[in-house]
Design a protein around this motif. Sequence first.
Motif, short mmCIF file in Angstrom:
data_model
loop_
_atom_site.label_atom_id
_atom_site.label_comp_id
_atom_site.label_asym_id
_atom_site.label_seq_id
_atom_site.Cartn_x
_atom_site.Cartn_y
_atom_site.Cartn_z
N GLU A 47 10.53 14.51 -23.48
CA GLU A 47 11.04 15.84 -23.13
C GLU A 47 12.36 16.16 -23.82
OE1 GLU A 47 11.17 16.13 -18.89
OE2 GLU A 47 8.98 15.95 -18.67
N ASP A 48 13.26 15.21 -23.91
CA ASP A 48 14.55 15.45 -24.56
C ASP A 48 14.36 15.78 -26.04
OD1 ASP A 48 15.97 15.07 -22.23
OD2 ASP A 48 16.36 12.95 -22.62
N ARG A 49 13.50 15.03 -26.70
CA ARG A 49 13.26 15.27 -28.12
C ARG A 49 12.59 16.63 -28.33
NH1 ARG A 49 10.24 10.49 -30.93
NH2 ARG A 49 12.18 9.50 -30.23
N PHE A 50 11.67 16.97 -27.42
CA PHE A 50 10.99 18.26 -27.51
C PHE A 50 12.00 19.40 -27.36
CE2 PHE A 50 9.17 21.84 -25.16
CZ PHE A 50 8.17 22.26 -26.04
N LEU A 51 12.89 19.31 -26.38
CA LEU A 51 13.89 20.35 -26.17
C LEU A 51 14.83 20.48 -27.37
CD1 LEU A 51 14.92 19.80 -22.42
CD2 LEU A 51 13.57 21.68 -23.37
N HIS A 52 15.23 19.36 -27.92
CA HIS A 52 16.11 19.39 -29.09
C HIS A 52 15.42 20.09 -30.26
CE1 HIS A 52 19.23 18.03 -31.88
NE2 HIS A 52 18.25 17.72 -32.71
N SER A 53 14.17 19.77 -30.50
CA SER A 53 13.43 20.37 -31.61
C SER A 53 13.20 21.85 -31.39
CB SER A 53 12.09 19.65 -31.80
OG SER A 53 12.28 18.29 -32.09
N LEU A 54 12.84 22.21 -30.17
CA LEU A 54 12.58 23.61 -29.86
C LEU A 54 13.84 24.46 -29.99
CD1 LEU A 54 10.64 25.80 -28.93
CD2 LEU A 54 11.02 25.07 -26.56
N ASN A 55 14.94 23.99 -29.46
CA ASN A 55 16.19 24.74 -29.56
C ASN A 55 16.68 24.86 -31.00
OD1 ASN A 55 17.00 25.64 -26.90
ND2 ASN A 55 17.14 23.48 -26.34
N ALA A 56 16.37 23.86 -31.82
CA ALA A 56 16.76 23.92 -33.23
C ALA A 56 16.00 25.02 -33.97
CB ALA A 56 16.50 22.57 -33.90
N LEU A 57 14.78 25.32 -33.53
CA LEU A 57 13.97 26.35 -34.16
C LEU A 57 14.25 27.75 -33.62
CD1 LEU A 57 10.48 24.62 -34.42
CD2 LEU A 57 11.96 25.30 -36.32
N LEU A 58 14.75 27.82 -32.41
CA LEU A 58 15.01 29.12 -31.79
C LEU A 58 16.29 29.75 -32.33
CD1 LEU A 58 14.13 28.28 -28.08
CD2 LEU A 58 12.97 29.98 -29.50
N PRO A 59 16.38 31.09 -32.31
CA PRO A 59 17.64 31.75 -32.69
C PRO A 59 18.77 31.31 -31.77
CG PRO A 59 15.84 33.34 -32.49
CD PRO A 59 15.32 32.05 -31.92
N HIS A 60 20.00 31.53 -32.21
CA HIS A 60 21.17 31.08 -31.45
C HIS A 60 21.28 31.75 -30.09
CE1 HIS A 60 22.61 34.85 -33.25
NE2 HIS A 60 23.46 34.89 -32.25
N ASP A 61 20.62 32.90 -29.91
CA ASP A 61 20.77 33.65 -28.67
C ASP A 61 19.63 33.41 -27.68
OD1 ASP A 61 18.92 34.95 -30.26
OD2 ASP A 61 20.05 36.82 -30.43
N ILE A 62 18.81 32.39 -27.92
CA ILE A 62 17.78 31.97 -26.98
C ILE A 62 17.89 30.45 -26.81
CG2 ILE A 62 15.31 31.85 -26.46
CD1 ILE A 62 14.88 34.20 -28.38
N ALA A 63 17.89 29.99 -25.57
CA ALA A 63 17.99 28.55 -25.30
C ALA A 63 16.94 28.13 -24.28
CB ALA A 63 19.38 28.20 -24.77
N VAL A 64 16.43 26.91 -24.44
CA VAL A 64 15.52 26.33 -23.47
C VAL A 64 16.25 25.15 -22.83
CG1 VAL A 64 13.30 25.22 -23.07
CG2 VAL A 64 13.50 27.02 -24.79
N TYR A 65 16.37 25.18 -21.50
CA TYR A 65 17.13 24.15 -20.79
C TYR A 65 16.27 23.01 -20.27
CZ TYR A 65 20.90 27.63 -20.62
OH TYR A 65 21.87 28.54 -20.94
N ARG A 66 15.05 23.35 -19.83
CA ARG A 66 14.20 22.33 -19.20
C ARG A 66 12.75 22.55 -19.57
NH1 ARG A 66 14.56 21.74 -12.87
NH2 ARG A 66 15.05 23.97 -12.84
N VAL A 67 11.98 21.46 -19.58
CA VAL A 67 10.53 21.52 -19.67
C VAL A 67 9.99 20.49 -18.69
CG1 VAL A 67 10.51 19.91 -21.62
CG2 VAL A 67 8.49 21.34 -21.15
N PHE A 68 8.99 20.87 -17.89
CA PHE A 68 8.44 19.92 -16.93
C PHE A 68 7.01 20.31 -16.58
CE2 PHE A 68 11.14 23.07 -14.92
CZ PHE A 68 10.34 23.62 -13.92
#
Length: 255
Positions: free
Chosen positions: A78-99
């Motif tokens: 999950e941590d690696r997924f969040l890091h990768s997803l946030n790296a692809l998203l624009p700076h004004d969108i963030a993903v905090y959790r996935v479960f």
Amino acid sequence: MEDSLQRFFLEIAYDGTSYHGWQVQDNAISVQERLNEALRKILRYPIETIGAGRTDTGVHAKQLFVHLDIPGSSIKNEDRFLHSLNALLPHDIAVYRVFAVDKEAHARFDATERAYEYHIHFRKNPFLLYKSWQLRERPDVMVMNTAAAFLVGTQDFECFSKSHTQVYTNICTVTQAYWQETKDGLVFHITANRFLRNMVRAIVGTLLDIGLKKKTPESILDVIGSKDRSKAGTSVPAHGLYLTKIVYPYIDTTF
């Protein structure tokens, strides 16, 4: 194949300034479109996300939940997924959790409570540009809170709804509605089980008319009873509005 799919919830937040709202639409960039694009790149799987609700153009979200169905093995870390997803998203969108959640869990229909804030400031402040609405006149907060108390309860809020919307009912249960004075200005807080389109912005406009002594606090009862949008105040600008909290019976949303 369908039996092997796992439903996941994402907790996201975004600055809505650059987007035409949450929902995917033709000929306009939305938050959902950007999120779906990033998810497809990572997962290499057709993605359809369902959000807890829709926000209009320019409206922000401090907390929004979405769900999606993908093969359970797609997210191994999950941590690696969040890091990768946030790296692809624009700076004004963030993903905090996935479960992972039950396959019947639904981001929109299972939400039992939603909360919004509307931010107002009085002194010109470049750091609040598109994040808060600047007012020249200071309204009477005590009078507005007297009027806001009449909003609490289960009522027909058609008078505050955008016209010609297709909803099954205009009945909402408001559990909290009040103004708070802050260092920079004012914040209006409102919590309900559901909201109609444009409802919060129309309520704020109506309360400001009362706070500026254009109407009495009790006049809001006549507005609600009329079920007529033209009787309510002008909708305030979108950029001061924030979706701040979504509540589910089976999720700790205060994480």
